[in-house]
Design an enzyme around this catalytic site. Structure first.
Site, PDB file in Angstrom:
ATOM      1  N   PRO A  41       0.816  -1.215   0.000  1.00  0.00           N
ATOM      2  CA  PRO A  41       0.000   0.000   0.000  1.00  0.00           C
ATOM      3  C   PRO A  41       0.856   1.274   0.000  1.00  0.00           C
ATOM      4  O   PRO A  41       1.969   1.290   0.529  1.00  0.00           O
ATOM      5  CB  PRO A  41      -0.814  -0.114   1.293  1.00  0.00           C
ATOM      6  CG  PRO A  41      -0.834  -1.577   1.611  1.00  0.00           C
ATOM      7  CD  PRO A  41       0.483  -2.109   1.117  1.00  0.00           C
ATOM      8  N   PHE A  42       0.302   2.329  -0.583  1.00  0.00           N
ATOM      9  CA  PHE A  42       0.898   3.670  -0.614  1.00  0.00           C
ATOM     10  C   PHE A  42       2.247   3.685  -1.323  1.00  0.00           C
ATOM     11  O   PHE A  42       3.098   4.511  -1.029  1.00  0.00           O
ATOM     12  CB  PHE A  42       1.022   4.245   0.810  1.00  0.00           C
ATOM     13  CG  PHE A  42      -0.263   4.180   1.589  1.00  0.00           C
ATOM     14  CD1 PHE A  42      -1.366   4.938   1.207  1.00  0.00           C
ATOM     15  CD2 PHE A  42      -0.388   3.321   2.668  1.00  0.00           C
ATOM     16  CE1 PHE A  42      -2.567   4.861   1.913  1.00  0.00           C
ATOM     17  CE2 PHE A  42      -1.575   3.227   3.376  1.00  0.00           C
ATOM     18  CZ  PHE A  42      -2.672   4.006   2.997  1.00  0.00           C
ATOM     19  N   ARG A  43       2.433   2.735  -2.240  1.00  0.00           N
ATOM     20  CA  ARG A  43       3.662   2.636  -3.035  1.00  0.00           C
ATOM     21  C   ARG A  43       4.901   2.388  -2.169  1.00  0.00           C
ATOM     22  O   ARG A  43       6.020   2.651  -2.573  1.00  0.00           O
ATOM     23  CB  ARG A  43       3.854   3.875  -3.920  1.00  0.00           C
ATOM     24  CG  ARG A  43       2.674   4.115  -4.870  1.00  0.00           C
ATOM     25  CD  ARG A  43       2.976   5.146  -5.915  1.00  0.00           C
ATOM     26  NE  ARG A  43       4.070   4.744  -6.801  1.00  0.00           N
ATOM     27  CZ  ARG A  43       3.963   3.885  -7.807  1.00  0.00           C
ATOM     28  NH1 ARG A  43       2.796   3.300  -8.070  1.00  0.00           N
ATOM     29  NH2 ARG A  43       5.006   3.604  -8.552  1.00  0.00           N
ATOM     30  N   LEU A  44       4.698   1.837  -0.990  1.00  0.00           N
ATOM     31  CA  LEU A  44       5.804   1.478  -0.107  1.00  0.00           C
ATOM     32  C   LEU A  44       6.139   0.002  -0.344  1.00  0.00           C
ATOM     33  O   LEU A  44       6.015  -0.848   0.540  1.00  0.00           O
ATOM     34  CB  LEU A  44       5.437   1.747   1.355  1.00  0.00           C
ATOM     35  CG  LEU A  44       5.090   3.210   1.667  1.00  0.00           C
ATOM     36  CD1 LEU A  44       4.665   3.365   3.111  1.00  0.00           C
ATOM     37  CD2 LEU A  44       6.286   4.114   1.347  1.00  0.00           C
ATOM     38  N   HIS A  45       6.539  -0.270  -1.564  1.00  0.00           N
ATOM     39  CA  HIS A  45       6.720  -1.642  -2.025  1.00  0.00           C
ATOM     40  C   HIS A  45       7.884  -2.330  -1.314  1.00  0.00           C
ATOM     41  O   HIS A  45       8.778  -1.687  -0.774  1.00  0.00           O
ATOM     42  CB  HIS A  45       6.955  -1.657  -3.537  1.00  0.00           C
ATOM     43  CG  HIS A  45       5.955  -0.859  -4.290  1.00  0.00           C
ATOM     44  ND1 HIS A  45       4.592  -1.024  -4.158  1.00  0.00           N
ATOM     45  CD2 HIS A  45       6.117   0.147  -5.199  1.00  0.00           C
ATOM     46  CE1 HIS A  45       3.956  -0.178  -4.964  1.00  0.00           C
ATOM     47  NE2 HIS A  45       4.865   0.540  -5.587  1.00  0.00           N
TER      48      HIS A  45
END
Length: 196
Positions: free
Chosen positions: A173-177
């Site tokens: 989520p939230f591009r916190l890959h």
């Protein structure tokens, strides 16, 4: 370098590939292959993974194709697997080596007869004046081999990508890959996490 739960990348890749085979509707073994031409310009296309072992990733091609020529000129490539249904990708970088003649023969023999004929008929990456020219070559090689065994063409074989770097990317989520990197150090692997 931090310790990763998988001490080497091939076990993790096998687990991810098994999940992809169960979830992806089309070609979970599809991978983007990037090569470089004589002027240093990148070129990429989709190919199919045909084998993986603790040495590397195997694919097959016409050695006289554009990718075959580029690999002959610069035997370093990159692969990218993207499994949209799993929101994951794996990136692989490293040199290639030819598979053995025995490996190529065995894989070629396992292919459908139409694909075997196609390997003879297609002058891959060369200009084609029309579809009929290809169909005529298919008919010629079909007649040439009749009902007998179709031998592997001398211009058709495979390569094994010997990874020096493998990245496992997982969507969060939230591009916190999540990014897990494996780097080959001699016969062992070092691991690290990287910022997304």
């Amino acid at each position: 370098m931090t310790l990763h739960p998988w001490p080497e990348p091939f076990g993790l890749f096998a687990a991810w590939m098994k999940e992809a085979a169960a979830k992806e509707t089309n070609d979970p073994e599809a991978m983007n292959l990037a090569t470089v031409d004589a002027e240093g310009r990148p070129s990429s296309r989709m190919v199919l993974l045909k084998a993986v072992d603790d040495r590397g990733f195997v694919f097959y091609t016409n050695l006289e194709s554009r990718k075959g020529g580029e690999i002959a000129g610069n035997p370093h490539v990159a692969l990218c697997f993207h499994w949209k249904s799993l929101r994951r990708q794996v990136r692989v970088e490293g040199p290639v080596e030819p598979v053995t003649a025995e490996e190529a023969d065995a894989y070629f023999a396992s292919r459908a007869r139409g694909s075997q004929i196609g390997a003879w008929a297609s002058q891959q990456s060369r200009p084609l004046e029309g579809r009929f020219a290809l169909e005529r070559r298919v008919a010629e090689f079909t007649a040439r081999f009749g009902l007998g065994r179709v031998p592997r063409p001398p211009h058709w074989s495979g390569f094994r990508v010997l990874p020096q770097r493998i990245e496992f990317w997982k969507d969060k989520p939230f591009r916190l890959h999540d990014r897990s990197i494996y780097l080959r150090e001699g016969d062992a692997w070092a691991t690290e996490k990287q910022f997304p």
